[in-house]
Design a protein around this motif. Structure first.
Motif, short mmCIF file in Angstrom:
data_model
loop_
_atom_site.label_atom_id
_atom_site.label_comp_id
_atom_site.label_asym_id
_atom_site.label_seq_id
_atom_site.Cartn_x
_atom_site.Cartn_y
_atom_site.Cartn_z
N LYS A 102 0.88 -1.17 0.00
CA LYS A 102 0.00 0.00 0.00
C LYS A 102 0.92 1.22 0.00
O LYS A 102 2.11 1.13 0.32
CB LYS A 102 -0.85 0.03 1.27
CG LYS A 102 -1.96 -0.98 1.33
CD LYS A 102 -2.95 -0.88 0.20
CE LYS A 102 -4.01 0.17 0.41
NZ LYS A 102 -5.05 0.11 -0.67
N PHE A 157 -1.53 6.01 2.35
CA PHE A 157 -2.61 5.16 2.87
C PHE A 157 -2.25 4.66 4.27
O PHE A 157 -3.08 4.70 5.18
CB PHE A 157 -2.82 3.95 1.93
CG PHE A 157 -3.79 2.94 2.48
CD1 PHE A 157 -5.15 3.04 2.17
CD2 PHE A 157 -3.37 1.91 3.32
CE1 PHE A 157 -6.06 2.12 2.70
CE2 PHE A 157 -4.28 0.99 3.85
CZ PHE A 157 -5.62 1.10 3.54
N CYS A 158 -1.00 4.23 4.44
CA CYS A 158 -0.58 3.67 5.73
C CYS A 158 -0.63 4.72 6.84
O CYS A 158 -1.00 4.42 7.98
CB CYS A 158 0.82 3.07 5.63
SG CYS A 158 0.84 1.62 4.57
N THR A 168 -2.66 7.33 7.00
CA THR A 168 -4.07 7.55 7.36
C THR A 168 -4.59 6.38 8.18
O THR A 168 -5.29 6.56 9.18
CB THR A 168 -4.91 7.67 6.06
OG1 THR A 168 -4.27 8.60 5.22
CG2 THR A 168 -6.32 8.13 6.35
N PHE A 169 -4.23 5.19 7.75
CA PHE A 169 -4.68 3.98 8.44
C PHE A 169 -4.17 3.96 9.88
O PHE A 169 -4.90 3.66 10.82
CB PHE A 169 -4.15 2.75 7.67
CG PHE A 169 -4.75 1.45 8.13
CD1 PHE A 169 -5.73 0.82 7.38
CD2 PHE A 169 -4.32 0.83 9.29
CE1 PHE A 169 -6.28 -0.40 7.79
CE2 PHE A 169 -4.85 -0.38 9.72
CZ PHE A 169 -5.84 -1.00 8.95
N LYS A 170 -2.89 4.33 10.03
CA LYS A 170 -2.27 4.33 11.35
C LYS A 170 -2.96 5.33 12.28
O LYS A 170 -3.21 5.05 13.45
CB LYS A 170 -0.78 4.67 11.22
CG LYS A 170 0.04 4.32 12.43
CD LYS A 170 1.51 4.29 12.08
CE LYS A 170 2.24 5.38 12.82
NZ LYS A 170 3.67 5.44 12.46
N LYS A 217 -6.00 6.24 12.15
CA LYS A 217 -7.34 5.76 12.49
C LYS A 217 -7.32 4.56 13.42
O LYS A 217 -8.11 4.46 14.34
CB LYS A 217 -8.06 5.34 11.21
CG LYS A 217 -8.89 6.42 10.58
CD LYS A 217 -9.74 5.80 9.47
CE LYS A 217 -10.54 6.86 8.76
NZ LYS A 217 -11.20 6.33 7.57
N LEU A 253 -2.18 -1.61 11.85
CA LEU A 253 -1.60 -1.42 10.52
C LEU A 253 -0.68 -2.60 10.16
O LEU A 253 -0.71 -3.12 9.05
CB LEU A 253 -0.81 -0.10 10.44
CG LEU A 253 -0.03 0.12 9.15
CD1 LEU A 253 -0.95 0.20 7.94
CD2 LEU A 253 0.83 1.38 9.23
N TYR A 284 -2.73 -5.55 9.42
CA TYR A 284 -3.37 -5.34 8.13
C TYR A 284 -2.39 -5.57 6.97
O TYR A 284 -2.71 -6.29 6.01
CB TYR A 284 -3.96 -3.92 8.04
CG TYR A 284 -4.45 -3.58 6.66
CD1 TYR A 284 -5.68 -4.06 6.23
CD2 TYR A 284 -3.69 -2.82 5.80
CE1 TYR A 284 -6.14 -3.80 4.94
CE2 TYR A 284 -4.14 -2.55 4.51
CZ TYR A 284 -5.36 -3.03 4.09
OH TYR A 284 -5.79 -2.79 2.82
N MET A 344 -12.16 -6.19 6.71
CA MET A 344 -11.60 -4.99 6.12
C MET A 344 -11.04 -5.25 4.73
O MET A 344 -11.20 -4.47 3.81
CB MET A 344 -10.50 -4.49 7.04
CG MET A 344 -10.08 -3.10 6.75
SD MET A 344 -9.00 -2.58 8.07
CE MET A 344 -10.05 -1.44 8.88
N VAL A 353 -11.16 -2.77 0.28
CA VAL A 353 -10.07 -1.86 0.66
C VAL A 353 -9.09 -1.67 -0.47
O VAL A 353 -8.61 -0.57 -0.72
CB VAL A 353 -9.32 -2.43 1.87
CG1 VAL A 353 -8.01 -1.68 2.08
CG2 VAL A 353 -10.17 -2.28 3.12
N CYS A 379 -5.13 5.07 -3.79
CA CYS A 379 -4.26 5.34 -2.66
C CYS A 379 -3.35 6.51 -2.98
O CYS A 379 -3.37 7.03 -4.04
CB CYS A 379 -3.42 4.12 -2.35
SG CYS A 379 -2.82 3.35 -3.82
#
Ligand SMILES: [Zn+2]
Length: 215
Positions: free
Chosen positions: A102, A106-107, A109-111, A113, A119, A122, A175, A210, A215
């Motif tokens: 990814k 993206f990572c 933002t994911f982290k 959240k 992460l 994931y 997810m 997902v 991304c």
């Protein structure tokens, strides 16, 4: 454990691979991030428990392990012309599988959240899902529908087989396969050339949801 690992032919075909000519396009912090990401994913894919699972799956599907020549864990992400990032590709005639990360964006933002640990879980599982998906293409070739359905079934089995099964596993499964995250289309940048070269008859993996998020 090392002894055990040697008995899985697929594991010995795995490499971390970087396109050196593309490195210059990325900043130093990006390169550092992607190097770390790829080495993490590489270790996740080589874990004996996962290799054992793949060995079982290939046998069940009657896919010869010889049909796979190389599995390259690519350091840099690969963006298609439509702006979406690929999770993996399979060149069925050459037996060449590639797994992509990814993006750093993206990572991040994911982290923010879900936290760093989620992460990591994931990223490892996304790569596992991608490898399962691409291996199935060796048998089902262009039949994307079957490959997706089977990928989902096998991935669920895989998460249940993981020794350190956690409550997060099902969350991650959901997810990867069922999250519908709509996002804006990001214009493709830079890598059009190589996308032509790649000839993605191979193509796809977007373990749906997902992965289809730009991304
Ligand atoms: Zn596919």
């Amino acid at each position: 454990m090392l002894m055990l690992e040697k008995s899985f032919p697929l594991s010995s075909k795995m490499r971390i691979s970087v396109d050196h000519e593309k490195l210059g396009v990325f900043s130093q912090s990006h390169v550092k991030f992607y190097l770390k990401y790829s080495s993490f994913v590489f270790r996740a894919l080589k874990k004996p428990s996962f290799q054992n699972f793949l060995h079982w799956m290939l046998k069940k599907e009657k896919i010869e392990e010889d049909a796979v020549r190389t599995v390259h864990v690519k350091v840099l992400p690969f963006r298609r012309k439509n702006g979406k990032c690929l999770a993996g590709t399979c060149n069925t005639s050459r037996g060449r599988i590639r797994i992509y990360p990814k993006t750093m964006k993206f990572c991040q933002t994911f982290k923010q959240k879900f936290g760093r640990n989620t992460l990591l879980v994931y990223a490892g599982n996304r790569a596992r899902a991608a490898l399962i998906h691409e291996l199935l293409h060796l048998k089902y070739a262009e039949d994307e529908k079957t490959v997706r359905e089977l990928s989902e079934d096998y991935f669920l089995t895989c998460t249940q087989k993981q020794p350190n099964k956690s409550s997060r596993a099902f969350f991650i499964y959901t997810m990867i396969f069922h999250a519908k995250i709509s996002g804006e289309k990001t214009p493709p940048s830079g890598s059009n050339e190589s996308s032509k070269r790649l000839k993605l008859n191979e193509a796809c993996l977007r373990a749906s949801g997902v992965l289809s998020k730009p991304c």
